[in-house]
Motif scaffolding. Structure first.
Motif, short mmCIF file in Angstrom:
data_model
loop_
_atom_site.label_atom_id
_atom_site.label_comp_id
_atom_site.label_asym_id
_atom_site.label_seq_id
_atom_site.Cartn_x
_atom_site.Cartn_y
_atom_site.Cartn_z
N ILE A 162 -15.56 -18.07 -35.14
CA ILE A 162 -16.78 -18.40 -34.40
C ILE A 162 -17.39 -17.15 -33.76
CG2 ILE A 162 -15.78 -18.89 -32.12
CD1 ILE A 162 -18.43 -21.03 -33.92
N PHE A 163 -16.60 -16.06 -33.69
CA PHE A 163 -17.08 -14.83 -33.06
C PHE A 163 -17.83 -13.97 -34.07
CE2 PHE A 163 -13.99 -16.27 -30.03
CZ PHE A 163 -14.55 -15.91 -28.81
N ALA A 164 -19.03 -14.41 -34.39
CA ALA A 164 -19.96 -13.67 -35.25
C ALA A 164 -21.36 -14.06 -34.82
CB ALA A 164 -19.72 -14.00 -36.72
N SER A 165 -22.34 -13.24 -35.15
CA SER A 165 -23.72 -13.56 -34.75
C SER A 165 -24.27 -14.75 -35.52
CB SER A 165 -24.61 -12.34 -34.93
OG SER A 165 -24.43 -11.44 -33.86
N ILE A 166 -23.96 -14.82 -36.81
CA ILE A 166 -24.34 -15.99 -37.61
C ILE A 166 -23.06 -16.61 -38.16
CG2 ILE A 166 -25.56 -16.83 -39.65
CD1 ILE A 166 -27.66 -14.76 -39.26
N VAL A 167 -22.86 -17.87 -37.83
CA VAL A 167 -21.68 -18.60 -38.29
C VAL A 167 -22.14 -19.72 -39.21
CG1 VAL A 167 -19.67 -19.97 -37.60
CG2 VAL A 167 -20.43 -18.07 -36.16
N LEU A 168 -21.59 -19.76 -40.42
CA LEU A 168 -21.90 -20.83 -41.36
C LEU A 168 -20.78 -21.86 -41.30
CD1 LEU A 168 -23.28 -22.28 -43.68
CD2 LEU A 168 -22.26 -20.64 -45.26
N ALA A 169 -21.10 -23.04 -40.80
CA ALA A 169 -20.15 -24.15 -40.78
C ALA A 169 -20.41 -24.97 -42.04
CB ALA A 169 -20.34 -24.99 -39.53
N ASP A 170 -19.67 -24.63 -43.10
CA ASP A 170 -19.94 -25.22 -44.41
C ASP A 170 -19.33 -26.61 -44.53
OD1 ASP A 170 -21.33 -24.93 -46.76
OD2 ASP A 170 -19.69 -23.99 -47.85
N GLU A 171 -20.14 -27.57 -44.96
CA GLU A 171 -19.72 -28.97 -45.08
C GLU A 171 -19.06 -29.45 -43.78
OE1 GLU A 171 -18.79 -30.67 -48.89
OE2 GLU A 171 -18.30 -28.68 -49.66
N ILE A 172 -19.80 -29.29 -42.70
CA ILE A 172 -19.29 -29.54 -41.35
C ILE A 172 -18.77 -30.96 -41.15
CG2 ILE A 172 -21.57 -30.12 -40.41
CD1 ILE A 172 -20.73 -28.67 -37.83
N ASN A 173 -19.34 -31.91 -41.87
CA ASN A 173 -18.94 -33.30 -41.65
C ASN A 173 -17.70 -33.70 -42.45
OD1 ASN A 173 -20.46 -33.13 -44.00
ND2 ASN A 173 -21.38 -35.16 -43.77
N ARG A 174 -16.99 -32.73 -43.03
CA ARG A 174 -15.71 -33.04 -43.68
C ARG A 174 -14.53 -32.85 -42.73
NH1 ARG A 174 -16.13 -34.68 -48.58
NH2 ARG A 174 -17.91 -34.09 -49.87
N ALA A 175 -14.76 -32.21 -41.59
CA ALA A 175 -13.70 -32.03 -40.59
C ALA A 175 -13.70 -33.21 -39.62
CB ALA A 175 -13.90 -30.73 -39.83
N SER A 176 -12.58 -33.42 -38.96
CA SER A 176 -12.46 -34.54 -38.02
C SER A 176 -13.32 -34.29 -36.78
CB SER A 176 -11.00 -34.70 -37.60
OG SER A 176 -10.60 -33.58 -36.83
N PRO A 177 -13.70 -35.35 -36.08
CA PRO A 177 -14.48 -35.18 -34.84
C PRO A 177 -13.78 -34.28 -33.83
CG PRO A 177 -14.52 -37.48 -35.52
CD PRO A 177 -13.56 -36.77 -36.45
N LYS A 178 -12.45 -34.28 -33.82
CA LYS A 178 -11.68 -33.42 -32.91
C LYS A 178 -12.01 -31.94 -33.16
CE LYS A 178 -6.91 -32.01 -31.95
NZ LYS A 178 -5.48 -32.21 -32.33
N THR A 179 -12.07 -31.55 -34.42
CA THR A 179 -12.38 -30.16 -34.76
C THR A 179 -13.85 -29.85 -34.53
OG1 THR A 179 -10.61 -30.15 -36.40
CG2 THR A 179 -12.29 -28.44 -36.60
#
Length: 276
Positions: A58-75
């Motif tokens: 997460i420590f970058a200026s641009i972060v790509l969260a690829d296919e974000i809805n495949r991780a659990s709500p906790k993550t």
């Protein structure tokens, strides 16, 4: 960016990141991803005999969260603090992320197998939600002619630095907002809260987002002032993902985008003078 698989969401996000000389990291969201895999972890260094913090991607200026809805709500909830406050707290210690900071997320439609619905609190933190759609016939043929280009995003080279982005951010803050425009934005947001087909209307964060976006839109059009059309053009991508329809409206086939479009028709836009 929400769209079907294979429409170029990840390529677009990577291409945007490559166009700026800035730090970029990609997180592939999977069902077994943990919050510590995103924000980092504190570990005990036996050689030094002390605890150390190892930064996550997460420590970058641009972060790509690829296919974000495949991780659990906790993550997914690990992103809530950093997307709102631009910092991360791990084991009681707060760490600032680099500036400028932006999260670009891609997701497949929620009907797809193996996806989780994003929490409303997280959806509200995204400035804009939009889709790419399929290319036109001529563009599709042109893409096939360039079949040897396997990584299109890699062909994009930096045209800006992080300092340029921060300077442009300062320019957008000088764009004039007439009181009538502010009234218009508030009336649009309030209309989402009082509509019988909308269960949860837009938050105040939505109104602030629409205001900021309208300023940037005006600045990109080489104007030092916002006009009502700026607000109209941005209302759907900025507000639609922040509202929740009633079960009856969803069953009737209504979409959030249609509802915002209807509200734009119902709420009269202000008419500004030439010197607005």
């Amino acid at each position: 960016l929400e769209d079907n698989p294979g429409t170029g969401k990840t390529q677009l996000a990577r291409g945007l990141a490559n166009s700026i000389a800035i730090s970029f990291k990609r997180i592939q969201f999977t069902p077994d991803l943990l919050p510590s895999d995103v924000v980092g972890v504190t570990f005990y260094d036996q050689k030094k005999g002390e605890f150390e913090y190892r930064e996550g991607p997460i420590f970058a200026s641009i972060v790509l969260a690829d296919e974000i809805n495949r991780a659990s709500p906790k993550t997914q909830s690990a992103l809530l603090e950093v997307m709102e406050e631009q910092k991360v707290t791990v084991d009681g210690v707060t760490h600032e992320v680099p500036q400028p900071f932006m999260v670009i997320a891609t997701q497949n439609p929620i009907e797809q197998l193996g996806t989780y619905k994003l929490p409303e609190a997280q959806m509200d933190r995204f400035l804009i939600k939009t889709t790419i759609g399929y290319p036109s016939h001529d563009v599709s043929v042109n893409i096939l002619k360039q079949v040897n280009v396997t990584d299109r995003a890699a062909t994009v080279h930096p045209v800006l630095t992080s300092e340029d982005v921060l300077r442009m951010r300062n320019i957008s803050e000088t764009v004039h907002l007439d009181d009538a425009i502010l009234e218009y934005i508030v009336r649009l947001v309030e209309a989402t809260r009082h509509n019988e087909r909308i269960q949860v209307g837009s938050s105040m964060r939505g109104a602030l987002a629409l205001t900021r976006c309208a300023r940037v839109w005006a600045a990109s059009d080489n104007r030092g002032y916002v006009v009502p059309d700026d607000v109209k053009n941005l209302a759907v991508p900025v507000l639609a993902h922040r509202i929740t329809l009633t079960a009856e409206a969803t069953f009737a086939g209504n979409t959030p985008e249609q509802m915002i479009g209807q509200i734009l028709e119902d709420v009269p836009a202000p008419t500004l003078g030439a010197n607005a």
